[in-house]
Design a protein around this motif. Structure first.
Motif, PDB file in Angstrom:
ATOM      1  N   PRO A 140      38.802  38.804  49.118  1.00 59.51           N
ATOM      2  CA  PRO A 140      38.884  40.128  49.735  1.00 59.51           C
ATOM      3  C   PRO A 140      39.680  40.157  51.031  1.00 59.51           C
ATOM      4  O   PRO A 140      40.337  41.169  51.330  1.00 59.51           O
ATOM      5  CB  PRO A 140      37.416  40.487  49.986  1.00 59.51           C
ATOM      6  N   LEU A 141      39.629  39.093  51.828  1.00 57.40           N
ATOM      7  CA  LEU A 141      40.330  39.103  53.109  1.00 57.40           C
ATOM      8  C   LEU A 141      41.844  39.053  52.924  1.00 57.40           C
ATOM      9  O   LEU A 141      42.585  39.737  53.639  1.00 57.40           O
ATOM     10  CB  LEU A 141      39.862  37.931  53.969  1.00 57.40           C
ATOM     11  N   ALA A 142      42.319  38.266  51.981  1.00 57.25           N
ATOM     12  CA  ALA A 142      43.760  38.160  51.722  1.00 57.25           C
ATOM     13  C   ALA A 142      44.239  39.194  50.719  1.00 57.25           C
ATOM     14  O   ALA A 142      45.450  39.396  50.573  1.00 57.25           O
ATOM     15  CB  ALA A 142      44.103  36.766  51.222  1.00 57.25           C
ATOM     16  N   ASP A 143      43.307  39.845  50.022  1.00 51.79           N
ATOM     17  CA  ASP A 143      43.638  40.797  48.959  1.00 51.79           C
ATOM     18  C   ASP A 143      44.536  40.141  47.915  1.00 51.79           C
ATOM     19  O   ASP A 143      45.500  40.732  47.436  1.00 51.79           O
ATOM     20  CB  ASP A 143      44.303  42.061  49.533  1.00 51.79           C
ATOM     21  N   ASP A 144      44.234  38.887  47.570  1.00 50.50           N
ATOM     22  CA  ASP A 144      44.979  38.201  46.524  1.00 50.50           C
ATOM     23  C   ASP A 144      43.994  37.573  45.550  1.00 50.50           C
ATOM     24  O   ASP A 144      42.784  37.596  45.768  1.00 50.50           O
ATOM     25  CB  ASP A 144      45.944  37.153  47.100  1.00 50.50           C
ATOM     26  N   TYR A 145      44.505  37.049  44.437  1.00 56.88           N
ATOM     27  CA  TYR A 145      43.596  36.503  43.435  1.00 56.88           C
ATOM     28  C   TYR A 145      44.302  35.464  42.577  1.00 56.88           C
ATOM     29  O   TYR A 145      45.541  35.400  42.519  1.00 56.88           O
ATOM     30  CB  TYR A 145      43.030  37.622  42.545  1.00 56.88           C
TER      31      TYR A 145
END
Length: 293
Positions: A140-145
């Motif tokens: 959630p903090l980096a908004d990546d996956y």
């Protein structure tokens, strides 16, 4: 939210379905998780099985939101969240037997989250009769996956949408390998057996967060992960992602990983040769008392 999708799917999730799942996770993170990060009061945090096994309002609210979205998309699927399974353990058996099940860890690394540390994530897996077929680990903090399915390679997707194919490390000699082990979650007799074995490796750590441990492994930053606590919300997605990044993930006794396994040791490693080498070092664990889930 799509409403014309089939109740049960028999093939890989389509790109459109995967995008919808990502949007559900991202929305839950923005609505229920991030607004509570470093803002929790003592009354919004509770202990479950141990003083360091925590649940927060972010966990319960995010799980409920994600479960609602999944139920609308796949009304015939079994949906199991970590917090729902804590209240109703039979959900775990139902998920293992289901033609299609979704497994949610709404805030993996809750201890970190509750203490203001940024190593936490959201994990979502889909399984078919207990075998992982889709995995998503969202930061959630980096908004990546990182993401993978049974028919596609593992990829890292940034907040801007840039995709990079993932490859696990190249392995190497035992003395140069690094990994994550969950020794502190094992019974003391097993810890005493395991501790001297770990001196064979260059470094062993734990992040208190399966989401980031599996991400690090799939990105090639560590060589192996050993776990004796087999909660499916911790492992199902990461196992598939690492496998699709070229790694090997199976039980230390050689059996395939499925979510119905509740006892034993799960070993994920960079490649077959690394898995065999690490398993040989850890072989004494097979005669140790199994770890209870």
């Amino acid at each position: 939210m799509p409403t014309d999708l089939p109740a049960i799917i028999t093939g890989p999730l389509s790109p459109a379905q995967q995008t919808s799942l990502i949007n559900i996770i991202r929305r839950a993170a923005r609505t229920e998780i991030l607004p509570r990060f470093r803002r929790l009061s003592a009354g919004q945090i509770a202990a479950k099985t141990r003083p360091d096994d925590l649940v927060t309002e972010a966990d319960t609210a995010a799980e409920a939101m994600i479960a609602r979205g999944l139920a609308r998309m796949f009304p015939g699927a079994t949906i199991i969240g970590e917090e729902a399974a804590a209240a109703d353990p039979s959900l775990r058996t139902r998920a293992a037997e289901a033609e299609l099940a979704f497994i949610i860890d709404p805030v993996d690394g809750t201890w970190n989250f509750a203490h203001g540390l940024g190593a936490f994530g959201v994990i979502l897996a889909a399984t078919r009769y207990g075998r992982p077929v889709f995995g998503l680990i969202y930061d959630p903090l980096a908004d990546d996956y990182v993401i993978a399915d049974e028919a596609s390679p593992a990829r890292h997707v940034t907040a801007t949408g840039r995709e990079t194919r993932l490859t696990m490390s190249g392995g190497g000699p035992i003395a140069k390998l690094s990994g994550y082990t969950h020794a502190s979650l094992m019974p003391k007799p097993v810890q005493r057996l395991l501790a001297p074995l770990l001196t064979e490796f260059a470094r062993t750590d734990a992040l208190r967060c399966s989401a980031h441990e599996y991400r690090m492994a799939a990105m090639g930053n560590v060589d192996f992960i050993l776990s004796g606590t087999l909660n499916p919300w911790d492992h199902a997605a990461g196992v598939l992602i690492c496998q699709r990044a070229g790694g090997v993930a199976k039980m230390l006794d050689g059996a395939d990983y499925t979510i119905d396994r509740e006892k034993g040791y799960l070993l994920t490693a960079a490649d077959p040769a690394t898995w065999d080498a690490v398993a040989e070092v850890l072989d004494p664990l097979l005669t140790a008392p199994p770890v209870e889930s």
